[in-house]
Design an enzyme around this catalytic site. Structure first.
Site, PDB file in Angstrom:
ATOM      1  CD  GLU A 136      19.780  38.937  44.356  1.00 55.16           C
ATOM      2  OE1 GLU A 136      18.722  38.671  43.767  1.00 55.16           O
ATOM      3  OE2 GLU A 136      20.731  38.154  44.421  1.00 55.16           O
ATOM      4  CD  GLU A 193      22.420  35.603  47.394  1.00 52.71           C
ATOM      5  OE1 GLU A 193      22.177  35.240  46.224  1.00 52.71           O
ATOM      6  OE2 GLU A 193      21.540  36.019  48.180  1.00 52.71           O
TER       7      GLU A 193
HETATM    8  O1  IFM Z   1      18.084  32.042  45.494  1.00 49.68           O
HETATM    9  C1  IFM Z   1      18.470  33.314  45.087  1.00 49.68           C
HETATM   10  C2  IFM Z   1      18.536  34.246  46.263  1.00 49.68           C
HETATM   11  O2  IFM Z   1      17.337  34.315  46.956  1.00 49.68           O
HETATM   12  C3  IFM Z   1      18.879  35.650  45.806  1.00 49.68           C
HETATM   13  N1  IFM Z   1      20.035  35.650  44.949  1.00 49.68           N
HETATM   14  C4  IFM Z   1      20.088  34.679  43.867  1.00 49.68           C
HETATM   15  C5  IFM Z   1      19.825  33.306  44.422  1.00 49.68           C
HETATM   16  C6  IFM Z   1      19.957  32.246  43.325  1.00 49.68           C
HETATM   17  O3  IFM Z   1      19.138  32.525  42.228  1.00 49.68           O
END
Ligand code: IFM
Length: 425
Positions: free
Chosen positions: A159, A338
């Site tokens: 990210e 994710e």
């Molecule tokens: O916990 C985070 C992760 O580190 C990166 N993406 C979003 C997740 C949830 O907010």
């Protein structure tokens, strides 16, 4: 609803990140950020989930559920605790973790940099330091040389949009706590260069590697007045990084929610003006950006519910972002790295998984080359400035005893993974 079958070889996994689960990551910028006076963090990470020592149990548990992939990260601050000094013992540790993942029959998906930086890099400006990209690449090469015979899927930077947005214009309470547009732009350029160099390093160390970035992507909604702002934000937060992914082997998609942007007529006019006049933009936009990113997010559409994070509960947002990536980067492999929900009610998590997968399957049926679905997160863990109150885990972790409790959602996702299909609703 009909049974939905996923493509052969589909990856089904759960994810973690080193600083959020390992514990005692005391050489990193986040460790310091949690302890500085006036920190925005509600908790300190401390022992986290003690995953650094308990990984054998955690890996075995994930495999026993039926998952065939585990996404985890290597911690730069551990591997290179001082600039230029690499700790072979730490590389051995991550090799042991990777061996355990492979021995359990799971595919490792390894992130090289998931938010946290070594203290020495942060002290020189973090992503504003001109050498951070090359240093990341040098570290990446060491890691890939150590693990590359076991690992195919590499995520260079997690990210990058959240890192730049969160720490350099002050939107997510991330270190280093800069709050200006110029820092945001410079950090963005540093992250893109870091990815470019890390990608070259990964490929030179392992010719069979499949490497890419993992992108935080939102489903955006707006009325006509909000659209110019949405386009401006999406360009800076998402598109610049997707454009930098043109040469990658895959795009990691990470989607949690939809954000709806609406402005009243006066604010919309002021904003349109600010977007055109750079000195005005520099003054007006950072607070607007911070407000737009605040949690809870701005008012929700009628009838919508919020997650613990204050986000709109909207699992189907995943389909919108996958569709957009498939359109912007035609033919590029997509891996959902994710997708998850912070909730105290595990039935919500089960419904979130099912609705997200149904929406994802429709995109696959329409031709999107999606190679897998990795849920965030394997464990309840340290949710950055929000600390331990957010329950993202398929597996609950007792903070006092570190005992793991498998939630029904974990068994649910495991059953889907084993069958490679989502049964009739
Ligand atoms: O916990 C985070 C992760 O580190 C990166 N993406 C979003 C997740 C949830 O907010």
């Amino acid at each position: 609803m009909a049974e939905l079958v996923f493509p052969d070889g589909f990856l089904w996994g759960a994810a973690t990140a080193a600083h959020q689960v390992e514990g005692d990551n005391d050489g990193s910028d986040w460790w310091d950020w949690e302890r500085r006076p006036g920190t925005p963090c509600v908790d300190r990470s401390d022992l986290a989930c003690d995953h650094y020592r308990r990984y054998p149990e955690d890996v075995a548990l994930l495999a026993s559920l039926g998952l065939n992939a585990y996404r985890y990260s290597v911690e730069w601050a551990r591997v290179e605790p001082e600039a230029g000094r690499f700790d072979e013992g730490q590389l051995d540790h991550y090799r042991a973790v990777t061996d355990a993942v492979v021995a359990a029959g799971m595919t490792p998906v390894v992130t090289l940099n998931h938010f946290s930086l070594p203290r020495w890099a942060a002290a020189r400006g973090g992503w504003l330091w001109s050498e951070t990209p090359a240093r990341l690449a040098r570290y990446a090469e060491r890691v890939v040389r150590a693990l590359g015979d076991r690992v195919t899927w590499w995520c260079t930077i997690n990210e990058p949009g959240s890192v730049a947005f969160g720490g350099y214009v002050g939107a997510l309470n991330f270190p280093p706590g800069r709050t200006d547009l110029r820092s945001w732009e410079r950090a963005t350029a540093g992250l893109i260069e870091g990815h470019r160099l890390a990608l070259l390093a990964v490929r030179s160390a392992s010719p069979t590697a499949r490497a890419g970035m993992t992108h935080q992507l939102l489903e955006w909604a707006s009325d006509a007045r909000g659209r110019p702002f949405v386009e401006w934000m999406r360009r800076r937060n998402e598109d610049v990084f997707l454009e930098a992914a043109a040469d990658d082997d895959f795009v990691g998609v990470q989607t949690y929610t939809r954000v709806t942007v609406r402005f009243n007529p006066v604010a919309a006019t002021a904003l349109r003006l600010a977007l055109r006049v750079p000195p005005l933009a520099a003054r007006v936009l950072p607070p607007v950006v911070r407000r737009a990113a605040a949690s809870p997010t701005p008012p929700l559409p009628p009838g919508a519910r919020r997650t613990q994070m204050g986000y709109e509960l909207r699992p189907e947002a995943l389909a919108a972002t996958v569709r957009r990536v498939a359109r912007l980067l035609p033919g590029k492999d997509i891996l959902v790295t994710e997708h998850g929900i912070a909730t105290a009610d595990d039935a919500d998590r089960i419904a979130f998984i099912d609705a997200g997968l149904r929406a994802l399957h429709a995109e696959i049926a329409a031709g999107a080359p999606v190679r897998g679905y990795i849920h965030w997160s394997a464990l309840d863990n340290f949710e950055w400035a929000y600390g331990y109150r957010m329950q993202f885990g398929l597996v609950a972790v007792d903070r006092a005893t570190q005992a793991r409790t498998v939630r029904p959602s974990a068994r649910h996702l495991g059953a889907i993974a084993r069958a490679n299909r989502l049964p009739d609703a």
